[in-house]
Motif scaffolding. Structure first.
Motif, PDB file in Angstrom:
ATOM      1  N   SER A   8       0.813  -1.209   0.000  1.00 44.73           N
ATOM      2  CA  SER A   8       0.000   0.000   0.000  1.00 44.73           C
ATOM      3  C   SER A   8       0.856   1.273   0.000  1.00 44.73           C
ATOM      4  CB  SER A   8      -0.939   0.018   1.210  1.00 44.73           C
ATOM      5  OG  SER A   8      -0.186   0.111   2.392  1.00 44.73           O
ATOM      6  N   LEU A   9       2.160   1.144   0.241  1.00 45.32           N
ATOM      7  CA  LEU A   9       3.025   2.319   0.243  1.00 45.32           C
ATOM      8  C   LEU A   9       3.334   2.743  -1.192  1.00 45.32           C
ATOM      9  CD1 LEU A   9       5.562   1.297   3.027  1.00 45.32           C
ATOM     10  CD2 LEU A   9       3.664   2.889   3.217  1.00 45.32           C
ATOM     11  N   PRO A  10       3.314   4.043  -1.452  1.00 44.66           N
ATOM     12  CA  PRO A  10       3.629   4.490  -2.811  1.00 44.66           C
ATOM     13  C   PRO A  10       5.116   4.291  -3.105  1.00 44.66           C
ATOM     14  CG  PRO A  10       3.363   6.359  -1.354  1.00 44.66           C
ATOM     15  CD  PRO A  10       2.994   5.137  -0.565  1.00 44.66           C
ATOM     16  N   LEU A  11       5.402   3.875  -4.303  1.00 44.32           N
ATOM     17  CA  LEU A  11       6.788   3.689  -4.715  1.00 44.32           C
ATOM     18  C   LEU A  11       7.272   4.971  -5.371  1.00 44.32           C
ATOM     19  CD1 LEU A  11       6.581   0.118  -6.265  1.00 44.32           C
ATOM     20  CD2 LEU A  11       7.447   0.762  -4.026  1.00 44.32           C
ATOM     21  N   GLN A  12       8.443   5.409  -5.004  1.00 41.44           N
ATOM     22  CA  GLN A  12       8.996   6.612  -5.607  1.00 41.44           C
ATOM     23  C   GLN A  12      10.012   6.212  -6.658  1.00 41.44           C
ATOM     24  OE1 GLN A  12      10.530   9.197  -2.636  1.00 41.44           O
ATOM     25  NE2 GLN A  12       8.517   9.684  -1.823  1.00 41.44           N
ATOM     26  N   ARG A  13       9.837   6.771  -7.837  1.00 37.31           N
ATOM     27  CA  ARG A  13      10.757   6.491  -8.931  1.00 37.31           C
ATOM     28  C   ARG A  13      12.060   7.246  -8.683  1.00 37.31           C
ATOM     29  NH1 ARG A  13       8.900   8.773 -14.392  1.00 37.31           N
ATOM     30  NH2 ARG A  13      10.146  10.508 -13.671  1.00 37.31           N
ATOM     31  N   PRO A  14      13.193   6.585  -8.811  1.00 34.95           N
ATOM     32  CA  PRO A  14      14.458   7.293  -8.620  1.00 34.95           C
ATOM     33  C   PRO A  14      14.621   8.383  -9.676  1.00 34.95           C
ATOM     34  CG  PRO A  14      14.834   5.042  -9.368  1.00 34.95           C
ATOM     35  CD  PRO A  14      13.370   5.194  -9.153  1.00 34.95           C
ATOM     36  N   SER A  15      15.189   9.487  -9.260  1.00 32.47           N
ATOM     37  CA  SER A  15      15.390  10.598 -10.172  1.00 32.47           C
ATOM     38  C   SER A  15      16.444  10.249 -11.206  1.00 32.47           C
ATOM     39  CB  SER A  15      15.811  11.835  -9.385  1.00 32.47           C
ATOM     40  OG  SER A  15      16.083  12.873 -10.271  1.00 32.47           O
ATOM     41  N   ARG A  16      16.210  10.654 -12.431  1.00 35.86           N
ATOM     42  CA  ARG A  16      17.153  10.379 -13.505  1.00 35.86           C
ATOM     43  C   ARG A  16      17.929  11.634 -13.911  1.00 35.86           C
ATOM     44  NH1 ARG A  16      15.374   5.350 -16.145  1.00 35.86           N
ATOM     45  NH2 ARG A  16      13.552   4.716 -14.990  1.00 35.86           N
ATOM     46  N   VAL A  17      17.769  12.698 -13.132  1.00 31.33           N
ATOM     47  CA  VAL A  17      18.480  13.935 -13.420  1.00 31.33           C
ATOM     48  C   VAL A  17      19.903  13.810 -12.877  1.00 31.33           C
ATOM     49  CG1 VAL A  17      18.506  16.423 -13.052  1.00 31.33           C
ATOM     50  CG2 VAL A  17      16.321  15.230 -13.254  1.00 31.33           C
ATOM     51  N   PRO A  18      20.887  14.072 -13.712  1.00 33.92           N
ATOM     52  CA  PRO A  18      22.279  13.966 -13.254  1.00 33.92           C
ATOM     53  C   PRO A  18      22.552  14.907 -12.080  1.00 33.92           C
ATOM     54  CG  PRO A  18      22.175  14.193 -15.645  1.00 33.92           C
ATOM     55  CD  PRO A  18      20.793  14.415 -15.123  1.00 33.92           C
ATOM     56  N   LEU A  19      23.445  14.478 -11.220  1.00 35.66           N
ATOM     57  CA  LEU A  19      23.778  15.237 -10.023  1.00 35.66           C
ATOM     58  C   LEU A  19      24.247  16.646 -10.365  1.00 35.66           C
ATOM     59  CD1 LEU A  19      24.172  15.423  -6.985  1.00 35.66           C
ATOM     60  CD2 LEU A  19      26.438  14.436  -7.298  1.00 35.66           C
ATOM     61  N   PHE A  20      25.114  16.784 -11.370  1.00 35.95           N
ATOM     62  CA  PHE A  20      25.615  18.105 -11.734  1.00 35.95           C
ATOM     63  C   PHE A  20      24.473  19.031 -12.144  1.00 35.95           C
ATOM     64  CE2 PHE A  20      27.201  21.217 -14.776  1.00 35.95           C
ATOM     65  CZ  PHE A  20      28.153  21.849 -13.999  1.00 35.95           C
ATOM     66  N   GLN A  21      23.517  18.511 -12.880  1.00 35.51           N
ATOM     67  CA  GLN A  21      22.374  19.317 -13.326  1.00 35.51           C
ATOM     68  C   GLN A  21      21.528  19.750 -12.133  1.00 35.51           C
ATOM     69  OE1 GLN A  21      20.069  17.393 -16.349  1.00 35.51           O
ATOM     70  NE2 GLN A  21      18.995  19.260 -16.908  1.00 35.51           N
ATOM     71  N   ARG A  22      21.331  18.869 -11.178  1.00 32.96           N
ATOM     72  CA  ARG A  22      20.589  19.230  -9.964  1.00 32.96           C
ATOM     73  C   ARG A  22      21.301  20.329  -9.184  1.00 32.96           C
ATOM     74  NH1 ARG A  22      18.876  13.951  -6.685  1.00 32.96           N
ATOM     75  NH2 ARG A  22      17.652  12.928  -8.278  1.00 32.96           N
ATOM     76  N   LEU A  23      22.615  20.168  -9.016  1.00 32.43           N
ATOM     77  CA  LEU A  23      23.395  21.168  -8.284  1.00 32.43           C
ATOM     78  C   LEU A  23      23.364  22.516  -8.992  1.00 32.43           C
ATOM     79  CD1 LEU A  23      26.460  19.045  -7.165  1.00 32.43           C
ATOM     80  CD2 LEU A  23      24.532  19.825  -5.762  1.00 32.43           C
ATOM     81  N   ALA A  24      23.429  22.500 -10.304  1.00 31.96           N
ATOM     82  CA  ALA A  24      23.371  23.746 -11.073  1.00 31.96           C
ATOM     83  C   ALA A  24      22.021  24.431 -10.875  1.00 31.96           C
ATOM     84  CB  ALA A  24      23.626  23.470 -12.549  1.00 31.96           C
ATOM     85  N   THR A  25      20.956  23.656 -10.856  1.00 28.30           N
ATOM     86  CA  THR A  25      19.620  24.210 -10.643  1.00 28.30           C
ATOM     87  C   THR A  25      19.502  24.819  -9.251  1.00 28.30           C
ATOM     88  OG1 THR A  25      18.633  22.617 -12.158  1.00 28.30           O
ATOM     89  CG2 THR A  25      17.154  23.652 -10.572  1.00 28.30           C
ATOM     90  N   LEU A  26      20.003  24.123  -8.243  1.00 25.07           N
ATOM     91  CA  LEU A  26      19.945  24.645  -6.881  1.00 25.07           C
ATOM     92  C   LEU A  26      20.783  25.910  -6.732  1.00 25.07           C
ATOM     93  CD1 LEU A  26      20.081  21.326  -4.837  1.00 25.07           C
ATOM     94  CD2 LEU A  26      18.094  22.763  -5.294  1.00 25.07           C
ATOM     95  N   HIS A  27      21.921  25.950  -7.390  1.00 27.64           N
ATOM     96  CA  HIS A  27      22.767  27.144  -7.342  1.00 27.64           C
ATOM     97  C   HIS A  27      22.067  28.324  -8.019  1.00 27.64           C
ATOM     98  CE1 HIS A  27      26.089  29.848  -8.532  1.00 27.64           C
ATOM     99  NE2 HIS A  27      26.450  29.614  -7.291  1.00 27.64           N
ATOM    100  N   THR A  28      21.412  28.071  -9.122  1.00 29.36           N
ATOM    101  CA  THR A  28      20.665  29.123  -9.812  1.00 29.36           C
ATOM    102  C   THR A  28      19.554  29.656  -8.928  1.00 29.36           C
ATOM    103  OG1 THR A  28      21.157  28.163 -11.970  1.00 29.36           O
ATOM    104  CG2 THR A  28      19.258  29.636 -11.851  1.00 29.36           C
ATOM    105  N   LEU A  29      18.834  28.779  -8.265  1.00 26.58           N
ATOM    106  CA  LEU A  29      17.766  29.194  -7.354  1.00 26.58           C
ATOM    107  C   LEU A  29      18.334  30.030  -6.213  1.00 26.58           C
ATOM    108  CD1 LEU A  29      14.822  29.131  -6.489  1.00 26.58           C
ATOM    109  CD2 LEU A  29      15.275  26.941  -5.378  1.00 26.58           C
ATOM    110  N   TYR A  30      19.459  29.622  -5.671  1.00 29.21           N
ATOM    111  CA  TYR A  30      20.123  30.373  -4.604  1.00 29.21           C
ATOM    112  C   TYR A  30      20.470  31.788  -5.075  1.00 29.21           C
ATOM    113  CZ  TYR A  30      23.862  31.851  -1.476  1.00 29.21           C
ATOM    114  OH  TYR A  30      24.648  32.571  -0.621  1.00 29.21           O
TER     115      TYR A  30
END
Length: 74
Positions: A8-30
């Motif tokens: 009954s627990l929802p399954l979360q799909r692992p993110s396929r976004v590369p780590l560098f791309q995620r970090l770049a997005t977070l830096h831009t938001l900052y």
């Protein structure tokens, strides 16, 4: 009982976004939040944001962003 609970627990799909791309997005938001905090009052008025709202947004942690803002969630 345990089997029923795990199904009954929802399954979360692992993110396929590369780590560098995620970090770049977070830096831009900052950076954007810091720039928002430094805008002059007449510029904040132009975009319809109060000084208080700008400061609140700028104080939010970088990981506190709506899902739709993050890369790979479009």
């Amino acid at each position: 009982m345990i089997r029923a609970l795990t199904h009954s627990l929802p399954l979360q799909r692992p993110s396929r976004v590369p780590l560098f791309q995620r970090l770049a997005t977070l830096h831009t938001l900052y950076r954007q939040r810091r720039q928002l905090a430094r805008l002059e009052p007449h510029l904040l008025c132009d975009i319809g944001v109060t000084r208080d709202a700008a400061e609140i947004e700028a104080a939010r942690p970088v990981w506190d962003a709506p899902e739709k803002w993050l890369v790979g969630n479009r």
